[in-house]
Design a protein around this motif. Structure first.
Motif, PDB file in Angstrom:
ATOM      1  N   UNK A 595       0.842  -1.196   0.000  1.00  0.00           N
ATOM      2  CA  UNK A 595       0.000   0.000   0.000  1.00  0.00           C
ATOM      3  C   UNK A 595       0.882   1.253   0.000  1.00  0.00           C
ATOM      4  N   UNK A 596       1.853   1.287   0.912  1.00  0.00           N
ATOM      5  CA  UNK A 596       2.915   2.285   0.804  1.00  0.00           C
ATOM      6  C   UNK A 596       4.045   1.604   0.050  1.00  0.00           C
ATOM      7  N   UNK A 628      11.923  -2.326   6.943  1.00  0.00           N
ATOM      8  CA  UNK A 628      11.544  -3.543   6.220  1.00  0.00           C
ATOM      9  C   UNK A 628      10.490  -4.319   7.002  1.00  0.00           C
ATOM     10  N   UNK A 629      10.655  -4.416   8.326  1.00  0.00           N
ATOM     11  CA  UNK A 629       9.665  -5.107   9.152  1.00  0.00           C
ATOM     12  C   UNK A 629       8.309  -4.415   9.075  1.00  0.00           C
ATOM     13  N   UNK A 630       8.321  -3.109   9.003  1.00  0.00           N
ATOM     14  CA  UNK A 630       7.070  -2.366   8.897  1.00  0.00           C
ATOM     15  C   UNK A 630       6.503  -2.488   7.476  1.00  0.00           C
ATOM     16  N   UNK A 631       7.345  -2.256   6.490  1.00  0.00           N
ATOM     17  CA  UNK A 631       6.873  -2.230   5.105  1.00  0.00           C
ATOM     18  C   UNK A 631       6.354  -3.549   4.590  1.00  0.00           C
ATOM     19  N   UNK A 635       0.099  -5.540   7.553  1.00  0.00           N
ATOM     20  CA  UNK A 635      -0.602  -4.268   7.641  1.00  0.00           C
ATOM     21  C   UNK A 635      -0.353  -3.347   6.462  1.00  0.00           C
ATOM     22  N   UNK A 636       0.688  -3.599   5.678  1.00  0.00           N
ATOM     23  CA  UNK A 636       0.999  -2.751   4.521  1.00  0.00           C
ATOM     24  C   UNK A 636       0.789  -3.472   3.198  1.00  0.00           C
ATOM     25  N   UNK A 710       0.620  -0.697  11.939  1.00  0.00           N
ATOM     26  CA  UNK A 710       0.240  -1.374  13.187  1.00  0.00           C
ATOM     27  C   UNK A 710      -1.278  -1.434  13.321  1.00  0.00           C
ATOM     28  N   UNK A 711      -1.905  -0.311  13.042  1.00  0.00           N
ATOM     29  CA  UNK A 711      -3.357  -0.239  13.183  1.00  0.00           C
ATOM     30  C   UNK A 711      -4.061  -1.219  12.243  1.00  0.00           C
ATOM     31  N   UNK A 712      -3.644  -1.224  10.980  1.00  0.00           N
ATOM     32  CA  UNK A 712      -4.319  -2.105  10.018  1.00  0.00           C
ATOM     33  C   UNK A 712      -4.036  -3.563  10.321  1.00  0.00           C
ATOM     34  N   UNK A 713      -2.793  -3.892  10.719  1.00  0.00           N
ATOM     35  CA  UNK A 713      -2.464  -5.282  11.037  1.00  0.00           C
ATOM     36  C   UNK A 713      -3.350  -5.795  12.168  1.00  0.00           C
ATOM     37  N   UNK A 714      -3.525  -4.969  13.193  1.00  0.00           N
ATOM     38  CA  UNK A 714      -4.349  -5.402  14.326  1.00  0.00           C
ATOM     39  C   UNK A 714      -5.822  -5.457  13.943  1.00  0.00           C
TER      40      UNK A 714
END
Length: 748
Positions: A595-596, A628-631, A635-636, A710-714
């Protein structure tokens, strides 16, 4: 010149014949020899790069190894390639291909009739050849009608490349895309310059009866007709060289080795003095040393070879099960065979060891169980299961039970999610279906319908939490008995956790207690693996919660495939074009879309000490790869139809999600299809950055990126847990009982 028709004696130990003759035999165009070859195209395992390498070898006139066959008895019903009806093997010249199916099917691609083609091979006469190849060869498939990357022939095109490839097919902005079959028929490899289908080149050679001069004239005329303004000397040289290659191809001969019947017998039967079960059966040794050039044949391929020899009727096993659009059609031939073997063994005798995939020695042990009949298990256990549509009916029942339908089964699986069900899980589900068939003859539909919710819950739990599918299936089989009808999902769940082959499920509230797995709102740094760090003093339950959410988040930061999204976005996925039968990562009709986009953050650490470097906002005491862990977190990611003509690709979230679309209903529908909630819009907008400054990061943008992921993953986990009703399990298990739900998480 094309090969002359000749009488071939397949009673010889070694048969050498022109490649063209072999392919005509396999297709049934020359009926003097009946070749039985299971139609395993739906389970085709060769990747585009392997097909290209094989054809480069053929065009060089080099040998591609020997094929192995076994004589077949007359009067056996077998279906030929490209034929829907069954035909009986003839009195003479009937053979079954034991090894060499993938090579033969790959060689047949340009030989097949147009209606039977599901992949095409192209020769680009205006492009430089690939590394080590004579010509630039490309592959396209029905799901990837514009092919794959030139530099990586098995890697899918980027979304932006696909979008560009689709432009010639769209005349109006909102025009519907042509059907996938039309794109496959009319499309060409992306960024190709002068591509001609290899089938057309070979058909023209046959039409000109191998006349080199006439063939060259015809192909050059075709190239000139397209008015591509090519370098004449360059493409004429390539056309001439390709004529040389076709001459070599049509002069190429291929050896076939006959396997004597005795070599299919177990070791102990060939040498009674040697009863050592640890010695490989003779056929396994043959395959390892000769048949596949020193590479051992897989256990499943080996078992199928033995079964086909002893039971020629099994040549049609795959075709029978592939006749309908169900789970069976999404499994490879060998997966189907090994599944049938396991189910048959479970029903044949309770004393037989349960093997998810028996190795060569175990398989021989299985078929030797009945000492009173030469092929007791195969004839009285295996064969009845595939005759009269018994197993086919089980597959159909399972498919109807699971298949998503917005009205009748809104929690079901879209067809595109079926191929990601692993074989051990499918075997467990089929074993239960067979128990229901055997125990509830007049009430099967009602029993299945009553258990639908429990089965779907179990499947999705398995997909997320089972750490060892093979061992888990052994345990599950112990809880499936022909006297039972209700699916024992909760019992299996408890046993898998106890045997340490799976981790338990937890409620969103329990996960939220371990706050650092879900949110790092107190930090303005992007967090990597330490988000899921398990300290030595961590309590056991907390460890399990962290392990669970780590798997949900994406335990491997370098991978961004999240199959659970196929279910979470099931309403949108159900409408995807393309054939789910492929089921292969390089040929799926969908993509995992950041998404990003990764172009904004991936493989990039900023410009040294630059103030807008993303690297400045990554935890340094972690592994320095928090971005990388976030991207690559779930959630992304969203699952997105490969053929969608949207402004996706490397565009920022606010563009691809159409935040500025004045038609709110269209925007909201797009967000819903992407599994994005309205409260997340603000953070997605902030992490979008400025137009043309996608790699410039501010503290606010970096923090918004982490928070919205984080929000979307949860939020996705809440949907997963609540919609599947996992509280029904936890309420019955005190040690993992669900605590009262808290409010949905929302980042600060």
């Amino acid at each position: 010149m094309t090969a002359e028709k000749e009488v071939v004696d397949f009673n010889k130990d070694i048969v050498i014949l022109p490649l063209e003759n072999w392919l005509n035999f396999a297709l049934g165009r020359d009926e003097s020899v009946f070749v039985a070859l299971p139609l395993i195209q739906r389970g085709f395992v060769w990747k585009p790069n392997q097909i290209i390498d094989l054809w480069d070898t053929l065009l060089r006139g080099m040998p591609v190894g020997s094929l192995i066959f076994s004589p077949m008895p007359p009067g056996i019903d077998v279906r030929k390639i490209g034929k829907k009806e069954l035909g009986k093997t003839t009195e003479t010249g009937a053979i079954g291909l034991i090894d060499g199916q993938q090579r033969t099917l790959s060689m047949l691609i340009p030989w097949l009739d147009i209606e039977d083609i599901d992949r095409r091979i192209w020769v680009d006469f205006a492009d430089t050849p690939g590394d080590g190849h004579l010509f630039r060869l490309r592959v396209t498939t029905k799901n990837q009608p514009f092919g794959f990357q030139k530099a990586a022939p098995s890697a899918k095109l980027s979304l932006s490349d696909k979008r560009n490839a689709l432009k010639p097919f769209i005349k109006e902005p909102n025009e519907e895309l042509p059907e996938q079959d039309v794109l496959f028929k009319e499309g060409k490899p992306y960024l190709s310059k002068c591509p001609i289908d290899l089938k057309d080149l070979i058909d023209e050679w046959k039409k000109q009866k191998g006349n080199r001069t006439k063939w060259i004239e015809s192909i050059e005329y075709r190239i000139n007709e397209n008015k591509l303004n090519l370098d004449e000397e360059n493409y004429k040289s390539k056309v001439s060289n390709f004529a040389d290659s076709l001459e070599r191809l049509f002069n190429l001969k291929i050896p076939l080795l006959k396997v004597d019947k005795s070599i299919f017998n177990p070791v102990a039967e060939i040498n009674p003095k040697n009863n050592d079960e640890t010695i490989d059966p003779p056929l396994a040794v043959l395959f390892k040393r000769i048949g596949t050039g020193g590479t051992a044949l897989s256990d499943a391929d080996y078992a199928f070879s033995v079964i086909k020899h002893h039971l020629p009727e099994s040549y049609t096993l795959v075709e029978h099960l592939h006749d309908e659009e169900n789970i069976a059609s999404l499994l490879s031939a060998t997966d189907l065979v090994m599944t049938t073997v396991r189910l048959a063994a479970a029903e044949y005798s309770p004393s037989i060891t349960d093997w998810e995939s028996p190795n060569k020695r175990e398989f021989h042990s299985l078929i030797k169980k009945d000492k009173n009949a030469e092929n007791g298990f195969l004839e009285t256990g295996f064969l009845p299961l595939i005759k009269n549509g018994t197993l086919k009916a089980a597959f159909s029942l399972l498919t109807n039970l699971l298949k998503y339908n917005s009205d009748t089964n809104p929690k079901g699986l879209p067809l595109h999610a079926f191929p990601v069900l692993n074989r051990p899980l499918v075997q467990v589900l089929l074993r239960w279906i067979r128990c229901v068939q055997l125990n509830s003859l007049n009430n099967v539909a009602s029993v299945l319908n009553n258990n639908r919710e429990e089965v779907l819950r179990f499947i999705m739990y398995w997909q997320l939490c089972v750490t060892d599918p093979k061992k888990a299936s052994f345990i599950a089989f112990q809880y499936l008995h022909q006297t039972d009808t209700n699916f024992p999902g909760l019992k299996i769940y408890d046993a898998l956790f106890e045997k340490n082959v799976a981790i338990p499920i937890f409620s969103p509230a329990q996960i939220l207690e371990i706050n650092r797995t879900v949110i790092y709102a107190d930090s303005n740094k992007l967090r990597g693996w330490k988000r899921f760090l398990i300290k030595q003093e961590t309590e056991e339950k907390e460890k399990k919660v962290i392990q669970l959410y780590n798997r949900w988040w994406g335990s491997n930061p370098n991978r961004y495939t999240h199959p659970l999204l196929l279910w979470l976005q099931r309403e949108a996925v159900d409408k995807f074009k393309g054939n789910p039968v492929a089921g292969r990562e390089e040929d799926t009709p969908y993509d995992y879309d950041h998404i990003c986009p990764s172009k904004h953050w991936g493989d990039w650490t900023g410009a040294g000490a630059s103030t807008d470097s993303l690297w400045r906002f990554v935890e340094k005491n972690d592994d320095g790869r928090g971005h990388v862990y976030v991207g690559n977190s779930i959630g992304n990611l969203r699952v997105w139809d490969s053929s969608k003509n949207r402004s996706d690709g490397d565009n920022a979230p606010n563009i691809k999600l159409e935040f500025d679309n004045p038609k709110q209903d269209e925007r909201d529908k797009l967000l819903e299809q992407s599994a994005i909630n309205l409260p997340q819009i603000e953070k997605w907008l902030i992490c979008s950055g400025e137009l043309s400054k996608e790699r410039s990061w501010s503290p606010e943008r970096a923090l918004a990126f982490q928070q919205v992921v984080e929000q979307r993953a949860f939020s996705l986990y809440e949907c997963f847990y609540n919609e599947l009703g996992f509280s029904a399990w936890l309420e019955k298990l005190p040690e993992t009982a669900a605590q009262p739900m808290t409010e949905s998480y929302s980042p600060a």
